[in-house]
Design a protein around this motif. Sequence first.
Motif, PDB file in Angstrom:
ATOM      1  N   GLU A 270       0.819  -0.830   0.173  1.00  0.00           N
ATOM      2  CA  GLU A 270       0.041   0.249   0.183  1.00  0.00           C
ATOM      3  C   GLU A 270       0.927   1.380   0.182  1.00  0.00           C
ATOM      4  OE1 GLU A 270      -3.289  -0.168  -0.534  1.00  0.00           O
ATOM      5  OE2 GLU A 270      -3.380  -1.772  -0.969  1.00  0.00           O
ATOM      6  N   LEU A 271       2.020   0.823   0.389  1.00  0.00           N
ATOM      7  CA  LEU A 271       2.773   2.549   0.872  1.00  0.00           C
ATOM      8  C   LEU A 271       3.795   2.589  -0.776  1.00  0.00           C
ATOM      9  CD1 LEU A 271       4.191   4.572   2.082  1.00  0.00           C
ATOM     10  CD2 LEU A 271       6.762   2.239   2.254  1.00  0.00           C
ATOM     11  N   ALA A 272       3.595   1.569  -1.760  1.00  0.00           N
ATOM     12  CA  ALA A 272       3.919   1.705  -2.591  1.00  0.00           C
ATOM     13  C   ALA A 272       3.351   2.532  -3.447  1.00  0.00           C
ATOM     14  CB  ALA A 272       4.481  -0.102  -3.202  1.00  0.00           C
ATOM     15  N   HIS A 273       1.357   2.303  -3.427  1.00  0.00           N
ATOM     16  CA  HIS A 273       0.294   2.140  -4.347  1.00  0.00           C
ATOM     17  C   HIS A 273       0.333   4.153  -4.378  1.00  0.00           C
ATOM     18  CE1 HIS A 273      -1.264  -0.681  -6.433  1.00  0.00           C
ATOM     19  NE2 HIS A 273      -0.960  -1.101  -4.733  1.00  0.00           N
ATOM     20  N   LEU A 274       1.077   4.671  -2.455  1.00  0.00           N
ATOM     21  CA  LEU A 274       1.038   5.919  -2.002  1.00  0.00           C
ATOM     22  C   LEU A 274       1.936   6.717  -2.667  1.00  0.00           C
ATOM     23  CD1 LEU A 274       0.186   5.463   1.318  1.00  0.00           C
ATOM     24  CD2 LEU A 274      -1.456   6.814   0.051  1.00  0.00           C
ATOM     25  N   ILE A 275       2.720   5.965  -3.124  1.00  0.00           N
ATOM     26  CA  ILE A 275       4.330   6.908  -4.321  1.00  0.00           C
ATOM     27  C   ILE A 275       3.923   7.275  -5.185  1.00  0.00           C
ATOM     28  CG2 ILE A 275       7.103   6.472  -4.208  1.00  0.00           C
ATOM     29  CD1 ILE A 275       6.726   5.512  -1.410  1.00  0.00           C
ATOM     30  N   PHE A 276       3.689   5.841  -6.022  1.00  0.00           N
ATOM     31  CA  PHE A 276       3.789   5.910  -7.176  1.00  0.00           C
ATOM     32  C   PHE A 276       2.022   5.768  -7.864  1.00  0.00           C
ATOM     33  CE2 PHE A 276       6.685   2.381  -6.102  1.00  0.00           C
ATOM     34  CZ  PHE A 276       8.100   3.288  -6.521  1.00  0.00           C
ATOM     35  N   HIS A 277       1.215   5.971  -7.250  1.00  0.00           N
ATOM     36  CA  HIS A 277      -0.055   5.633  -8.103  1.00  0.00           C
ATOM     37  C   HIS A 277      -0.952   6.873  -7.032  1.00  0.00           C
ATOM     38  CE1 HIS A 277       1.075   1.345  -8.800  1.00  0.00           C
ATOM     39  NE2 HIS A 277       1.541   2.459  -9.618  1.00  0.00           N
ATOM     40  N   ARG A 278      -0.199   8.145  -6.371  1.00  0.00           N
ATOM     41  CA  ARG A 278      -1.264   8.760  -5.411  1.00  0.00           C
ATOM     42  C   ARG A 278      -2.529   9.438  -6.518  1.00  0.00           C
ATOM     43  NH1 ARG A 278       2.405  10.547  -1.349  1.00  0.00           N
ATOM     44  NH2 ARG A 278       2.402  12.601  -1.737  1.00  0.00           N
ATOM     45  N   GLN A 279      -1.496   9.898  -7.449  1.00  0.00           N
ATOM     46  CA  GLN A 279      -2.862  10.721  -8.372  1.00  0.00           C
ATOM     47  C   GLN A 279      -3.802   9.719  -9.021  1.00  0.00           C
ATOM     48  OE1 GLN A 279      -0.203   8.844  -9.199  1.00  0.00           O
ATOM     49  NE2 GLN A 279      -0.197   8.185 -11.191  1.00  0.00           N
ATOM     50  N   GLU A 280      -4.343   8.996  -8.514  1.00  0.00           N
ATOM     51  CA  GLU A 280      -5.537   7.893  -9.267  1.00  0.00           C
ATOM     52  C   GLU A 280      -6.438   7.818  -7.650  1.00  0.00           C
ATOM     53  OE1 GLU A 280      -4.088   3.249  -9.744  1.00  0.00           O
ATOM     54  OE2 GLU A 280      -2.554   4.189 -11.873  1.00  0.00           O
ATOM     55  N   TYR A 281      -6.315   8.032  -6.546  1.00  0.00           N
ATOM     56  CA  TYR A 281      -6.216   7.831  -5.446  1.00  0.00           C
ATOM     57  C   TYR A 281      -7.948   8.831  -5.924  1.00  0.00           C
ATOM     58  CZ  TYR A 281      -3.508   5.383  -2.779  1.00  0.00           C
ATOM     59  OH  TYR A 281      -2.551   4.243  -2.075  1.00  0.00           O
ATOM     60  N   ARG A 282      -8.014   9.976  -6.597  1.00  0.00           N
ATOM     61  CA  ARG A 282      -8.654  11.288  -6.330  1.00  0.00           C
ATOM     62  C   ARG A 282      -9.904  10.558  -7.814  1.00  0.00           C
ATOM     63  NH1 ARG A 282      -7.707  16.361  -4.447  1.00  0.00           N
ATOM     64  NH2 ARG A 282      -5.927  16.197  -4.028  1.00  0.00           N
ATOM     65  N   ARG A 283      -9.511   9.381  -8.272  1.00  0.00           N
ATOM     66  CA  ARG A 283     -10.113   8.755  -9.359  1.00  0.00           C
ATOM     67  C   ARG A 283     -11.432   7.471  -8.984  1.00  0.00           C
ATOM     68  NH1 ARG A 283      -5.475   8.138 -12.953  1.00  0.00           N
ATOM     69  NH2 ARG A 283      -4.242   9.463 -13.241  1.00  0.00           N
ATOM     70  N   PRO A 284     -12.290   7.167 -10.066  1.00  0.00           N
ATOM     71  CA  PRO A 284     -13.005   6.229  -9.683  1.00  0.00           C
ATOM     72  C   PRO A 284     -12.261   4.911  -9.583  1.00  0.00           C
ATOM     73  CG  PRO A 284     -14.726   7.560 -10.587  1.00  0.00           C
ATOM     74  CD  PRO A 284     -13.051   7.739 -10.457  1.00  0.00           C
ATOM     75  N   ASN A 285     -12.123   3.700  -8.467  1.00  0.00           N
ATOM     76  CA  ASN A 285     -11.169   3.086  -8.884  1.00  0.00           C
ATOM     77  C   ASN A 285     -12.080   1.424  -9.920  1.00  0.00           C
ATOM     78  OD1 ASN A 285      -9.699   2.377  -5.083  1.00  0.00           O
ATOM     79  ND2 ASN A 285      -9.660   3.691  -6.894  1.00  0.00           N
ATOM     80  N   GLU A 286     -10.222   1.219 -10.232  1.00  0.00           N
ATOM     81  CA  GLU A 286     -11.435  -0.435 -11.502  1.00  0.00           C
ATOM     82  C   GLU A 286     -10.585  -1.405 -10.697  1.00  0.00           C
ATOM     83  OE1 GLU A 286      -9.582   0.953 -15.681  1.00  0.00           O
ATOM     84  OE2 GLU A 286     -10.378   2.802 -15.930  1.00  0.00           O
ATOM     85  N   LYS A 287     -11.347  -2.156 -11.403  1.00  0.00           N
ATOM     86  CA  LYS A 287     -10.002  -3.702 -10.955  1.00  0.00           C
ATOM     87  C   LYS A 287      -9.654  -3.598 -10.991  1.00  0.00           C
ATOM     88  CE  LYS A 287     -11.445  -8.009 -10.474  1.00  0.00           C
ATOM     89  NZ  LYS A 287     -11.136  -8.571  -9.039  1.00  0.00           N
ATOM     90  N   ALA A 288      -8.453  -4.043  -9.957  1.00  0.00           N
ATOM     91  CA  ALA A 288      -6.817  -4.516 -10.658  1.00  0.00           C
ATOM     92  C   ALA A 288      -6.809  -6.337 -10.611  1.00  0.00           C
ATOM     93  CB  ALA A 288      -5.630  -4.447  -9.894  1.00  0.00           C
ATOM     94  N   THR A 289      -6.114  -6.205 -11.843  1.00  0.00           N
ATOM     95  CA  THR A 289      -5.715  -7.950 -12.417  1.00  0.00           C
ATOM     96  C   THR A 289      -4.551  -8.556 -12.490  1.00  0.00           C
ATOM     97  OG1 THR A 289      -5.242  -7.107 -14.476  1.00  0.00           O
ATOM     98  CG2 THR A 289      -7.635  -7.748 -14.478  1.00  0.00           C
ATOM     99  N   ARG A 290      -4.045  -9.857 -12.128  1.00  0.00           N
ATOM    100  CA  ARG A 290      -2.855  -9.851 -11.501  1.00  0.00           C
ATOM    101  C   ARG A 290      -1.657  -9.087 -12.550  1.00  0.00           C
ATOM    102  NH1 ARG A 290      -0.278 -14.636 -13.121  1.00  0.00           N
ATOM    103  NH2 ARG A 290      -1.709 -14.850 -14.349  1.00  0.00           N
TER     104      ARG A 290
END
Length: 361
Positions: A202-222
């Motif tokens: 989850e720390l990785a998502h906060l570092i690399f993908h924080r711009q996505e937290y403002r958008r509707p989430n899409e289901k992640a695949t493997r």
Amino acid sequence: MTNVNLIRIYREQAGLPQADLGQAVGVTRQTIAAWEKGDREPSVVQLTQLAQALGVAVELLIPTAHDTSAPDDRGLMFRADEPQALTPQLKAALSRKADDYTFVEHLAGEVPTLPEMRPLEGYDAHVVEVVAREIRDWLGMGEGCPLGDAVALLEAKGLKVILHPLPEEISGFSGYTETSGASIFINASHPTERKFFTGLHELAHLIFHRQEYRRPNEKATRLDPREKVANHFAGAVLLPEEVIRRELYGYRNRWLPEPLLADMKRRYGVSMRTVLYRAAQAGLISQKQKGQQIGQLNKKYGADKEGIELPPIQHLTRLERIVFLALLKEEITISRAAEILGKPLPEVRESLNDWLEEMAD
């Protein structure tokens, strides 16, 4: 009036059968079923016990106290690998926990933390390895040292790490606001090594993908590149490339014995499967061998188990410490402390006394 639907929803989200919830509250499975159907209502005391067993605030079980039907754009911005699991009710419960944490942070004069953003489009293994080394330095760990308790290290940097009952298939979520900092929610029922991995994932998502937290989430695949980034990052922080090469160089292109994997699990706080992934990423074994060895572990233990278990996390959490400080300063009551920590009053008193005795020594 208790919202009977919310009792069922929070129970299912916590992965608790009716019988287990009844045992926690001191009633029968039939009583829980009757409450969920609306045939009967819990007393005020039982409602408090229900909230504690479910890991939520009492107010969330009362429909007029918190409207979970509409999102609050001013609140915590979430990202989830499984967006459908982050229901309005669960989002409300997690947001309340983060708000309570922020409240006691303010009382303690501690500053919430947000890690530095490093936006990454797609998957770049080199960038992930570089940032993982930087994060180890940020956490105060040398290159060759076992990370130890990753949860405690994240908390020491001012991140809010909250263990919460979640469905078995969900490892965790994360969220943030610019003013209250980052919150990482980890499944309280998962094994210790998985909690460490989830916190760093989850720390990785906060570092690399924080711009996505403002958008509707899409289901992640493997095969989602964002998941590859987060998983690679967590493994690289736990087991840096120089460590995996030092430990396994003598076994390059050879089958990695299970006792060796188990020994590395104990020393580095990682799953045996993570060791195999890191060995393949370092080029010490082939992708084919990694898959074969993981398949063997799955066949022997099941997809989510391994032969040994690490000790449970036992350190005093950052939240407990600042809640206890607030109690000593008489800034909150003992009942409010129990609500924030999600624990019964006697347990909070006992933990506080143990902490005071430890501080006195």
